[in-house]
Design an enzyme around this catalytic site. Structure first.
Site, PDB file in Angstrom:
ATOM      1  N   ALA A  66       0.876  -1.168   0.000  1.00 46.93           N
ATOM      2  CA  ALA A  66       0.000   0.000   0.000  1.00 46.93           C
ATOM      3  C   ALA A  66       0.915   1.220   0.000  1.00 46.93           C
ATOM      4  O   ALA A  66       2.064   1.140   0.438  1.00 46.93           O
ATOM      5  CB  ALA A  66      -0.852  -0.014   1.256  1.00 46.93           C
ATOM      6  N   GLY A 112       0.406  -4.941   0.828  1.00 44.52           N
ATOM      7  CA  GLY A 112      -0.795  -4.943  -0.017  1.00 44.52           C
ATOM      8  C   GLY A 112      -0.581  -5.641  -1.354  1.00 44.52           C
ATOM      9  O   GLY A 112      -1.535  -6.118  -1.966  1.00 44.52           O
ATOM     10  N   GLU A 115      -0.978  -9.214  -0.599  1.00 44.32           N
ATOM     11  CA  GLU A 115      -2.415  -9.396  -0.299  1.00 44.32           C
ATOM     12  C   GLU A 115      -3.246  -9.377  -1.584  1.00 44.32           C
ATOM     13  O   GLU A 115      -4.209 -10.132  -1.722  1.00 44.32           O
ATOM     14  CB  GLU A 115      -2.878  -8.301   0.674  1.00 44.32           C
ATOM     15  CG  GLU A 115      -2.293  -8.500   2.071  1.00 44.32           C
ATOM     16  CD  GLU A 115      -2.548  -7.333   3.005  1.00 44.32           C
ATOM     17  OE1 GLU A 115      -2.174  -6.197   2.653  1.00 44.32           O
ATOM     18  OE2 GLU A 115      -3.142  -7.537   4.074  1.00 44.32           O
ATOM     19  N   GLU A 135       4.371  -5.430   7.335  1.00 46.24           N
ATOM     20  CA  GLU A 135       3.663  -4.358   8.040  1.00 46.24           C
ATOM     21  C   GLU A 135       4.113  -4.144   9.483  1.00 46.24           C
ATOM     22  O   GLU A 135       4.152  -3.015   9.956  1.00 46.24           O
ATOM     23  CB  GLU A 135       2.138  -4.623   8.012  1.00 46.24           C
ATOM     24  CG  GLU A 135       1.468  -4.323   6.681  1.00 46.24           C
ATOM     25  CD  GLU A 135       1.539  -5.467   5.683  1.00 46.24           C
ATOM     26  OE1 GLU A 135       2.284  -6.443   5.918  1.00 46.24           O
ATOM     27  OE2 GLU A 135       0.841  -5.378   4.654  1.00 46.24           O
TER      28      GLU A 135
HETATM   29  N1  COA Z   1       4.595   3.068  -0.630  1.00 44.69           N
HETATM   30  C1  COA Z   1       5.002   4.229  -1.189  1.00 44.69           C
HETATM   31  N2  COA Z   1       6.107   4.345  -1.930  1.00 44.69           N
HETATM   32  C2  COA Z   1       6.845   3.249  -2.126  1.00 44.69           C
HETATM   33  C3  COA Z   1       6.501   1.998  -1.571  1.00 44.69           C
HETATM   34  C4  COA Z   1       5.316   1.932  -0.796  1.00 44.69           C
HETATM   35  N3  COA Z   1       4.892   0.794  -0.256  1.00 44.69           N
HETATM   36  N4  COA Z   1       7.453   1.092  -1.911  1.00 44.69           N
HETATM   37  C5  COA Z   1       8.346   1.757  -2.670  1.00 44.69           C
HETATM   38  N5  COA Z   1       7.991   3.051  -2.789  1.00 44.69           N
HETATM   39  C6  COA Z   1       8.694   4.116  -3.515  1.00 44.69           C
HETATM   40  C7  COA Z   1       9.899   4.622  -2.739  1.00 44.69           C
HETATM   41  O1  COA Z   1       9.508   5.587  -1.783  1.00 44.69           O
HETATM   42  C8  COA Z   1      10.725   5.206  -3.859  1.00 44.69           C
HETATM   43  O2  COA Z   1      10.171   6.464  -4.229  1.00 44.69           O
HETATM   44  P1  COA Z   1      11.144   7.744  -4.475  1.00 44.69           P
HETATM   45  O3  COA Z   1      12.037   7.311  -5.627  1.00 44.69           O
HETATM   46  O4  COA Z   1      10.178   8.834  -4.857  1.00 44.69           O
HETATM   47  O5  COA Z   1      11.893   7.953  -3.209  1.00 44.69           O
HETATM   48  C9  COA Z   1      10.473   4.260  -5.019  1.00 44.69           C
HETATM   49  O6  COA Z   1       9.242   3.600  -4.709  1.00 44.69           O
HETATM   50  C10 COA Z   1      11.546   3.210  -5.188  1.00 44.69           C
HETATM   51  O7  COA Z   1      11.685   2.507  -3.962  1.00 44.69           O
HETATM   52  P2  COA Z   1      13.086   2.321  -3.183  1.00 44.69           P
HETATM   53  O8  COA Z   1      12.782   2.070  -1.746  1.00 44.69           O
HETATM   54  O9  COA Z   1      14.007   3.455  -3.507  1.00 44.69           O
HETATM   55  O10 COA Z   1      13.636   0.994  -3.891  1.00 44.69           O
HETATM   56  P3  COA Z   1      14.661  -0.053  -3.278  1.00 44.69           P
HETATM   57  O11 COA Z   1      15.087  -0.916  -4.403  1.00 44.69           O
HETATM   58  O12 COA Z   1      15.727   0.628  -2.500  1.00 44.69           O
HETATM   59  O13 COA Z   1      13.820  -0.923  -2.234  1.00 44.69           O
HETATM   60  C11 COA Z   1      11.859  -2.137  -1.448  1.00 44.69           C
HETATM   61  C12 COA Z   1      12.763  -1.738  -2.668  1.00 44.69           C
HETATM   62  C13 COA Z   1      10.652  -2.859  -2.002  1.00 44.69           C
HETATM   63  C14 COA Z   1      12.662  -3.062  -0.531  1.00 44.69           C
HETATM   64  C15 COA Z   1      11.456  -0.861  -0.689  1.00 44.69           C
HETATM   65  O14 COA Z   1      10.915   0.067  -1.600  1.00 44.69           O
HETATM   66  C16 COA Z   1      10.437  -1.091   0.398  1.00 44.69           C
HETATM   67  O15 COA Z   1      10.780  -1.609   1.447  1.00 44.69           O
HETATM   68  N6  COA Z   1       9.180  -0.659   0.161  1.00 44.69           N
HETATM   69  C17 COA Z   1       8.125  -0.716   1.156  1.00 44.69           C
HETATM   70  C18 COA Z   1       7.634  -2.125   1.350  1.00 44.69           C
HETATM   71  C19 COA Z   1       6.589  -2.174   2.435  1.00 44.69           C
HETATM   72  O16 COA Z   1       6.855  -1.974   3.592  1.00 44.69           O
HETATM   73  N7  COA Z   1       5.360  -2.460   2.016  1.00 44.69           N
HETATM   74  C20 COA Z   1       4.258  -2.597   2.923  1.00 44.69           C
HETATM   75  C21 COA Z   1       3.486  -1.343   2.982  1.00 44.69           C
HETATM   76  S1  COA Z   1       2.150  -1.485   4.127  1.00 44.69           S
END
Ligand code: COA
Length: 260
Positions: A66, A112, A115, A135
């Site tokens: 999400a 999400g 999910e 989460e």
């Molecule tokens: N919500 C909002 N933005 C998200 C996102 C999320 N769940 N997951 C990734 N993004 C965005 C990042 O903020 C970043 O945006 P920016 O370039 O404007 O800063 C872009 O997507 C790229 O993500 P980034 O984190 O730089 O890539 P990465 O390769 O370093 O890491 C992940 C990849 C998937 C490990 C990491 O993005 C992550 O942990 N995301 C969240 C996962 C999460 O907790 N999901 C559950 C949400 S309830």
């Protein structure tokens, strides 16, 4: 269909939905959830669509969760509303759709995103995909059905561990756990989904819808899935597809189902 956050392609009875926010790793913001819900409803109402595939744009992510930026300042009430609206308008809608939905997980399926994949009827994944429900690392719990569907798919112990540790599992682990049905290279992911869709399309869509209802009733509180199966089995005898299927078998030819 014209959307901002998703692409919908229709070819020969197969609809492919691609979540199209690759710069944000296809994170599900509320606009995307609304568009997905609209798209699924439109496709469900179109009798010519026999199978739906959902995937994410780019090589990196199916859906990375999400959209965290949208709910960072939410209150209790807003949080509850977010989960309820998402579950009712999209995740439960997909699970109960009478058109089969295949998740083609092309990369990260987190929160999400996993999910969403779990709400689909089944899942296949690229060998590079990673899955998890992180989460609790954000001080939250899964809110789009993750605490319910993950144990249904992999068992309570594995679901507890994945959710408590907030770790990611590889596609190989996910296959071993029974979370996904097939692993394939990134390039071959959509072709495999399409190949499976072709096999599904050959069968009676009205019978498939009945099977989805009966299988889903196995997991509904207070509903006897065996009873649903008996009723749906009986109802099948009144369909044109049943007459065609049995006649074609006896005449040693391929059936020509019309989905009625
Ligand atoms: N919500 C909002 N933005 C998200 C996102 C999320 N769940 N997951 C990734 N993004 C965005 C990042 O903020 C970043 O945006 P920016 O370039 O404007 O800063 C872009 O997507 C790229 O993500 P980034 O984190 O730089 O890539 P990465 O390769 O370093 O890491 C992940 C990849 C998937 C490990 C990491 O993005 C992550 O942990 N995301 C969240 C996962 C999460 O907790 N999901 C559950 C949400 S309830």
């Amino acid at each position: 269909m014209n959307f901002k956050n998703i692409l919908v392609k229709i070819t020969d009875g197969l609809a492919t939905i691609t979540i199209n926010r690759p710069k944000k790793l296809n994170a599900l913001n509320s606009a995307t959830i609304e568009e997905l819900s609209t798209a699924f409803k439109i496709l469900e109402d179109n009798a010519t669509i026999k199978v739906i595939i959902i995937t994410g744009r780019g090589e990196k992510a199916f859906v990375a969760g999400a959209d965290i930026s949208e709910f960072a300042n939410f209150s209790t009430q807003e949080g509850e509303k977010l989960a309820r609206l998402g579950q009712e308008s999209l995740f439960n809608l997909i699970e109960n759709l009478s058109t089969p939905v295949i998740a083609a997980i092309n990369g990260f399926a987190l929160g999400g995103g996993l999910e969403l994949a779990m709400a689909c009827h089944f899942r296949i994944a690229a060998d590079t995909a990673k899955m998890g429900l992180p989460e609790v690392s954000l001080g939250l719990i899964p809110g789009y059905g993750g605490t319910q569907r993950l144990p249904q798919l992999v068992g309570k112990g594995k679901a507890m561990e994945l959710i408590m540790t907030a770790t990611m599992i590889t596609a190989q682990d996910a296959k071993q756990w029974g979370l996904i049905n097939h692993i394939i290279t990134q390039d071959e992911l959509l072709p495999l989904a399409e190949k499976i869709a072709e096999k599904i399309k050959r069968n009676s869509s009205i019978a498939i819808s009945a099977a989805i209802r009966a299988i889903n009733d196995n997991f509904k509180d207070g509903v006897n899935g065996f009873e649903t199966e008996i009723i749906e089995f009986g109802d099948s005898f009144a369909t044109e597809d049943f007459k065609e299927g049995t006649t074609a078998f006896l005449e040693k030819r391929k059936p020509n189902f019309i989905g009625k």
